[in-house]
Design an enzyme around this catalytic site. Structure first.
Site, PDB file in Angstrom:
ATOM      1  N   ASP A   8       0.827  -1.208   0.000  1.00 24.55           N
ATOM      2  CA  ASP A   8       0.000   0.000   0.000  1.00 24.55           C
ATOM      3  C   ASP A   8       0.862   1.258   0.000  1.00 24.55           C
ATOM      4  O   ASP A   8       0.617   2.200   0.747  1.00 24.55           O
ATOM      5  CB  ASP A   8      -0.970   0.000   1.174  1.00 24.55           C
ATOM      6  N   LYS A  10       1.747   4.677  -1.124  1.00 28.12           N
ATOM      7  CA  LYS A  10       0.981   5.798  -1.674  1.00 28.12           C
ATOM      8  C   LYS A  10       1.394   7.055  -0.930  1.00 28.12           C
ATOM      9  O   LYS A  10       2.026   6.973   0.130  1.00 28.12           O
ATOM     10  CB  LYS A  10      -0.523   5.550  -1.538  1.00 28.12           C
ATOM     11  N   PRO A  11       1.071   8.238  -1.452  1.00 29.26           N
ATOM     12  CA  PRO A  11       1.494   9.471  -0.786  1.00 29.26           C
ATOM     13  C   PRO A  11       1.091   9.557   0.687  1.00 29.26           C
ATOM     14  O   PRO A  11       1.876  10.020   1.517  1.00 29.26           O
ATOM     15  CB  PRO A  11       0.813  10.574  -1.613  1.00 29.26           C
ATOM     16  N   ASN A  13       1.049   7.331   2.843  1.00 31.99           N
ATOM     17  CA  ASN A  13       1.863   6.458   3.677  1.00 31.99           C
ATOM     18  C   ASN A  13       3.345   6.795   3.644  1.00 31.99           C
ATOM     19  O   ASN A  13       4.168   6.032   4.129  1.00 31.99           O
ATOM     20  CB  ASN A  13       1.647   4.990   3.278  1.00 31.99           C
ATOM     21  N   ASP A  26       1.987   2.701   7.877  1.00 31.35           N
ATOM     22  CA  ASP A  26       0.857   1.794   7.659  1.00 31.35           C
ATOM     23  C   ASP A  26       1.317   0.442   7.148  1.00 31.35           C
ATOM     24  O   ASP A  26       1.198   0.118   5.969  1.00 31.35           O
ATOM     25  CB  ASP A  26      -0.168   2.408   6.702  1.00 31.35           C
TER      26      ASP A  26
END
Length: 183
Positions: A8, A10-11, A13, A26
């Site tokens: 996962d 992504k920006p 995280n 995360d």
């Protein structure tokens, strides 16, 4: 840790400490050594559709480090352009856009992006895992070759530089990110 897949990236995280260190947050969907740290079932997608590769959308258990490289490429693209590389009104639209297209050059939205960085982004986000970078070390090597590596992020002042900071972005990444060997 080797053989770890975040699933996962992504920006949301990617966290930036005051010292300039980048941290990945995360870890609830992490896959380690073919064992699950989450409660996903075979055949179910795990992750954020705008950033995850097609193979992860099909089956989150049958992925490896190249899936995180894809998501990192989408994240870098979003940082450079202000939007994910694939858009749609629905999740199905986003997945279909990934099936049929390639990313638009980031230079189209940000003239400061070097052409070679666009080529790196294209390779990171290749539809098929075999056409992507195979390890994070390969990505780091190509990013460093652009001369964009630095001990601190350019928008941070020298006053906030961390003590004992690694010599380069690549060295920092190597201390905090390890890529899974490919099978």
């Amino acid at each position: 840790r080797s053989n770890t897949v975040h699933r996962d990236i992504k920006p949301d995280n990617i966290l930036l400490a005051k010292t300039g260190f980048v941290k990945v947050a995360d870890l609830g969907m992490v896959k380690i050594d073919d064992e699950e740290m989450s409660l996903t079932q075979t055949g179910h997608a795990v992750g954020t559709p705008w950033f995850m590769p097609l193979e992860q959308a099909r089956n989150a258990k049958e992925i490896d480090g190249r899936s995180d490289i894809y998501a990192l490429g989408c994240t870098l693209y979003a940082f450079l352009t202000g939007k994910p590389p694939f858009m749609g009104r629905t999740i199905v639209d986003v997945i279909q856009a990934k099936e049929v297209g390639t990313i638009a050059p980031a230079r189209q939205f940000n003239s400061d992006v070097p052409e070679r960085l666009d080529l790196i982004l294209i390779k990171m986000t290749a539809k098929l895992p075999k056409n992507r970078y195979q390890t994070c070390d390969e990505v780091i090597k190509d990013l460093e070759s652009l001369g964009l590596a630095s001990t601190i992020l350019t928008f941070l002042s020298a006053k906030t530089k961390a003590k004992n900071a690694p010599e380069s972005v690549g060295a920092m990444a190597k201390t905090t990110v390890t890529s899974a060997p490919m099978k």
